[in-house]
Write an enzyme that holds these catalytic residues in place. Structure first.
Site, PDB file in Angstrom:
ATOM      1  N   SER A 123      37.269  28.532  40.064  1.00 43.43           N
ATOM      2  CA  SER A 123      37.280  29.957  40.389  1.00 43.43           C
ATOM      3  C   SER A 123      37.135  30.812  39.144  1.00 43.43           C
ATOM      4  CB  SER A 123      38.564  30.325  41.138  1.00 43.43           C
ATOM      5  OG  SER A 123      39.678  29.822  40.481  1.00 43.43           O
ATOM      6  N   HIS A 144      31.883  27.838  45.177  1.00 43.30           N
ATOM      7  CA  HIS A 144      33.216  28.438  45.155  1.00 43.30           C
ATOM      8  C   HIS A 144      33.654  28.847  46.555  1.00 43.30           C
ATOM      9  CE1 HIS A 144      36.023  31.878  43.728  1.00 43.30           C
ATOM     10  NE2 HIS A 144      36.686  30.746  43.814  1.00 43.30           N
ATOM     11  N   GLU A 156      30.594  31.235  47.274  1.00 43.59           N
ATOM     12  CA  GLU A 156      29.754  31.719  46.179  1.00 43.59           C
ATOM     13  C   GLU A 156      29.002  30.519  45.588  1.00 43.59           C
ATOM     14  OE1 GLU A 156      32.142  35.649  44.524  1.00 43.59           O
ATOM     15  OE2 GLU A 156      32.768  33.697  43.744  1.00 43.59           O
ATOM     16  N   ASN A 194      36.039  37.884  42.505  1.00 40.62           N
ATOM     17  CA  ASN A 194      37.182  38.029  41.606  1.00 40.62           C
ATOM     18  C   ASN A 194      36.942  39.075  40.529  1.00 40.62           C
ATOM     19  OD1 ASN A 194      39.001  36.405  42.878  1.00 40.62           O
ATOM     20  ND2 ASN A 194      38.431  34.563  41.753  1.00 40.62           N
TER      21      ASN A 194
END
Ligand code: NAI
Length: 506
Positions: A123, A144, A156, A194
């Protein structure tokens, strides 16, 4: 590009929270899956856990017994890395440590065929960095997933400097075939979600620190006006402050201390205190047995209003006028600059200036600023702030008008861009920079935030709907109010606003 054939063996390394979920997804999609973990018995335990999960779905009639049996039959624990030799795709979900991951990928090159795709569920680490030094770095791609992998739609697909675009496409098609919503992204810190989601937490934390309102009020505004499923405090309590704070720190460090990502001292203090949220029984809220949830602040007015004057175009807040009309308020329209007059009060959508500053600069008496809402027809609550020196009567009239439309009104201290507008402007700004820097397409940035963190609308589409000029103005005014580079508008936002194009045209 076609998806991997379901006969392709998928190896999942690491049988923890993510590995087990990913193994379940691949097995449910029809692949034979080999699950490997260095911890003795962990893979078998994870498979037993998946069986129990599927059993619950059978009990709820969401899965038939045969599908459960077939899925579990496709899952096999692997005793060693050598057992993964037949895999066509390896997904690594081990400890988040670059050196350990690099070591594992080097071992995998010796075990797996040259055609095998090597994916990492990291991540926060660089895919470019994980692939560096391998014989075939082009076959390393980030895949991801979000937690819990069987439930969260977003994946992702992360390409590093050496990643083969054809393999990224193949994983994209494969993730789609597995029922997921994939997006492409370049390997940059935080990838899409993120990174772009950071302001959602950061702006609420700032507002709390500045005493704009309490947690319950700020959360309620993001939910009831912003249309978000949860406010930032209830969400970080759920995620865990240790986890959320660590992601913020990692993104902040990775961007060389860019103030846009500055971590919050309030959150650090919670982490220091062990108040990690739901899992520790206390975060911003208390979770012990019988704990009472504080209620959002609501301001009431007993003033009587039955008419108002709308001057010019209220822009995105236009539907509020229809709502007032439907509530029986008599509307008079005049030319002007997007103002709503009721009694002695003047209401306007925030443009990022303090109410007091705008009142003085624009010569507006008894000014009340209103916040952004996702949908002014359906919003349940709206934040307002008042300019200094407003008469009590004008404030009462403004609140009464909004109450007549069925809105709960939360009065904040005089705060630039209030709550929802500030949050959305900053999310859009971060999305703009991600777009400008080629991290992902506009469509994928919006999809990532909707599918990955359940936003009611992608931040770029939202900025397009508000209008890029007002979003740019809001950020400029925030930057002027704080004097901080944190609120500097993205070049792309300025360029598109100047050119009169939309972000989705970019
Ligand atoms: P976890 O701690 O639950 O599981 C990791 C597993 O890997 C453990 O069972 C451990 O025994 C095993 N392991 C460690 N080193 C190993 C090695 N060299 N070979 C084989 N197995 C090894 O961790 P979690 O949460 O499942 O995270 C795994 C990866 O997924 C990390 O890279 C993390 O950043 C990423 N991730 C985590 C998310 C989350 O919400 N937990 C979300 C998305 C990605």
């Amino acid at each position: 590009m076609t998806a991997l054939d379901t006969r392709t063996v998928v190896a999942v390394i690491g049988a923890g929270a993510m590995g087990a979920g990913i193994a379940q997804v691949a097995a449910q999609a029809g692949h034979p899956v080999r699950l490997y973990d260095t911890r003795e018995g962990a893979a078998a335990q994870a498979i037993a856990g998946i069986d129990r999960q599927l059993g619950r779905l059978v009990e709820k009639d969401k899965l038939d017994g045969e599908a459960r049996r077939a899925t579990v039959a496709r899952l096999q624990p692997a005793a060693s890395l050598q057992d993964l030799a037949e895999a066509g795709l390896v997904i690594e979900a081990i400890v988040e440590n670059l050196e350990v991951k690099r070591g594992l990928f080097a071992q995998l090159e010796a075990v797996c065929s040259a055609e095998c795709i090597l994916a990492s569920n990291t991540s926060s680490l660089s895919i470019t960095g994980i692939a560096a030094g391998l014989t075939h770095p082009q076959r390393v791609i980030g895949l991801h997933f979000f937690n819990p992998a069987p439930l969260m739609a977003l994946v992702e697909i992360v390409s590093g400097l050496a990643s083969d675009p054809a393999l990224a496409q193949r994983l994209y098609a494969t993730a789609q075939a597995w029922g997921k919503k994939p997006v492409h992204t370049r390997s940059t810190p935080g990838f899409i979600v993120n990174r772009v989601a950071r302001p959602f937490y950061a702006e609420s934390l700032r507002l709390l620190q500045e005493g704009a309102a309490d947690c319950a009020t700020l959360d309620a505004l993001l939910r009831d006006a912003g249309g978000f499923r949860m406010g930032a405090f209830e969400l970080t309590d759920l995620i865990g402050h240790d986890v959320n704070y660590a992601v913020t720190c990692s993104v902040f460090d990775a961007y060389y201390g860019d103030m846009r990502f500055q971590p919050s001292l309030i959150q650090k203090e919670l982490v220091d205190a062990g108040r990690l949220g739901r899992k520790s029984g206390q975060g911003f809220y208390a979770y012990h047995e019988g704990a009472e949830r504080p209620q959002p602040v609501e301001t009431h007015s007993t003033a009587c209003v039955d008419s108002c004057v709308v001057e010019g175009d209220l822009g995105i807040a236009g539907p509020l006028v229809e709502r007032l009309q439907q509530a029986g308020i008599t509307i008079t329209r005049r030319d002007g600059h997007g103002l709503l007059r009721v009694g002695d009060a003047t209401l306007a959508l925030s443009d990022g200036r303090l109410a007091s500053q705008r009142a003085r600069q624009d010569g507006l008496h008894n000014l009340v600023l209103i916040d952004l809402a996702l949908d002014y027809q359906r919003a349940e609550r709206l934040a307002i702030s008042c300019a200094a020196g407003i008469s009590p009567q004008a404030r009462q009239q403004a609140i009464a008008l909004l109450q007549r439309a069925g809105l709960k009104v939360s009065l904040l201290s005089d705060t630039p861009a209030l709550v929802v507008l500030r949050t959305v402007a900053m999310l859009a700004n971060e999305g703009c920079d991600a777009l400008l820097h080629g991290v992902a397409s506009a469509a994928d940035i919006d999809l990532a935030l909707c599918a990955g963190v359940n936003y009611p609308r992608g931040p770029l589409a939202w900025a397009d709907a508000i209008g890029l000029e007002p979003v740019l103005k809001t950020l400029e005014n925030l930057q002027a109010a704080y004097g901080e580079a944190r609120y500097r508008p993205s070049l792309l936002l300025r360029r598109c606003a100047e050119q009169g194009s939309t972000l989705h045209d970019h």
